[in-house]
Design a protein around this motif. Structure first.
Motif, PDB file in Angstrom:
ATOM      1  N   LEU A 162       0.822  -0.902   0.080  1.00  0.00           N
ATOM      2  CA  LEU A 162       0.066  -0.035  -0.209  1.00  0.00           C
ATOM      3  C   LEU A 162       0.780   1.214  -0.006  1.00  0.00           C
ATOM      4  N   ILE A 164       1.038  -5.138   2.681  1.00  0.00           N
ATOM      5  CA  ILE A 164      -0.464  -4.880   2.309  1.00  0.00           C
ATOM      6  C   ILE A 164      -0.982  -5.551   3.272  1.00  0.00           C
ATOM      7  N   ARG A 208      -0.380  -6.197   6.439  1.00  0.00           N
ATOM      8  CA  ARG A 208      -0.393  -5.260   7.384  1.00  0.00           C
ATOM      9  C   ARG A 208      -1.921  -4.390   7.597  1.00  0.00           C
ATOM     10  N   VAL A 209      -2.583  -4.124   6.493  1.00  0.00           N
ATOM     11  CA  VAL A 209      -3.894  -2.862   6.466  1.00  0.00           C
ATOM     12  C   VAL A 209      -4.398  -3.888   6.866  1.00  0.00           C
ATOM     13  N   ILE A 229      -8.536   1.421   5.698  1.00  0.00           N
ATOM     14  CA  ILE A 229      -8.195   2.738   5.271  1.00  0.00           C
ATOM     15  C   ILE A 229      -9.647   3.737   5.620  1.00  0.00           C
ATOM     16  N   ILE A 235      -4.940   4.501   7.992  1.00  0.00           N
ATOM     17  CA  ILE A 235      -5.083   3.358   8.121  1.00  0.00           C
ATOM     18  C   ILE A 235      -4.802   2.649   9.199  1.00  0.00           C
ATOM     19  N   LEU A 254      -4.378  -0.843  10.968  1.00  0.00           N
ATOM     20  CA  LEU A 254      -3.080  -1.640  10.702  1.00  0.00           C
ATOM     21  C   LEU A 254      -3.370  -2.850  11.858  1.00  0.00           C
TER      22      LEU A 254
END
Length: 175
Positions: A29, A42, A44-45, A48, A98, A100
């Motif tokens: 990301l 990505i 870990r995301v 958003i 973001i 996480l």
């Protein structure tokens, strides 16, 4: 070179070798902090979200903006611009958080804007340059290049779980 810098150098070399050896690809990301573009794994995301003013926590470090209630979960919010020493930027319509998942804990990271998701193969990732400074750059895993774009690739898990963040207890950090 002190022991911490030496360990960081070895870890970066190993990471760069692993990336180029497998020539596999990873998705990142990408987001902006000031004029710089960064990339994080990505995986870990979690999501958003648009920026909303968090509830301030007394005596928290300046980079911890406070906490928000995310569907019943109290989530600490870190302003990455402040944490990484970027110049101050006003919050605007592009500012996002973001969300996480770091070592089983949910943490929010404020960034200027999210760009896109990029798939980078090992050939597009170079090792991070060595810098002989007192600044901790151990969370930078490499530099990704796509055409004219250069991305600072970071290990967001290492950054968020570092001792100075105070977001993880020692048992979580050692896992």
């Amino acid at each position: 070179m002190d022991m911490r810098n030496e360990a960081t150098h070895i870890a970066r070399q190993d990471g760069a070798r692993a990336a180029s050896a497998q020539q596999g690809s990873a998705e990142f990301l990408t987001f902006r902090l000031g004029a710089e573009e960064y990339g994080i794994d990505i995986l870990r995301v979690q999501e958003i979200r648009s920026y909303e003013e968090p509830t301030r926590i007394a005596n928290a470090p300046s980079f911890i903006k406070g906490v928000v209630n995310l569907r019943g979960v109290i989530v600490p919010v870190v302003d990455l611009r402040v944490k990484l020493g970027c110049e101050k930027v006003e919050y605007n319509g592009f500012t996002v958080v973001i969300v996480l998942n770091v070592r089983g804990r949910v943490v929010g990271a404020v960034v200027d804007s999210v760009s896109d998701v990029l798939e980078l193969s090992g050939e597009h990732i170079k090792p991070a340059p060595e810098m002989n400074t007192s600044v901790d750059t151990s969370f930078i895993t490499g530099i990704g290049s796509v055409g004219e774009r250069m991305l600072i690739l970071m290990d967001i898990e290492a950054l968020m779980s570092s001792a100075d963040m105070g977001l993880m207890d020692s048992a979580q950090v050692l896992q």
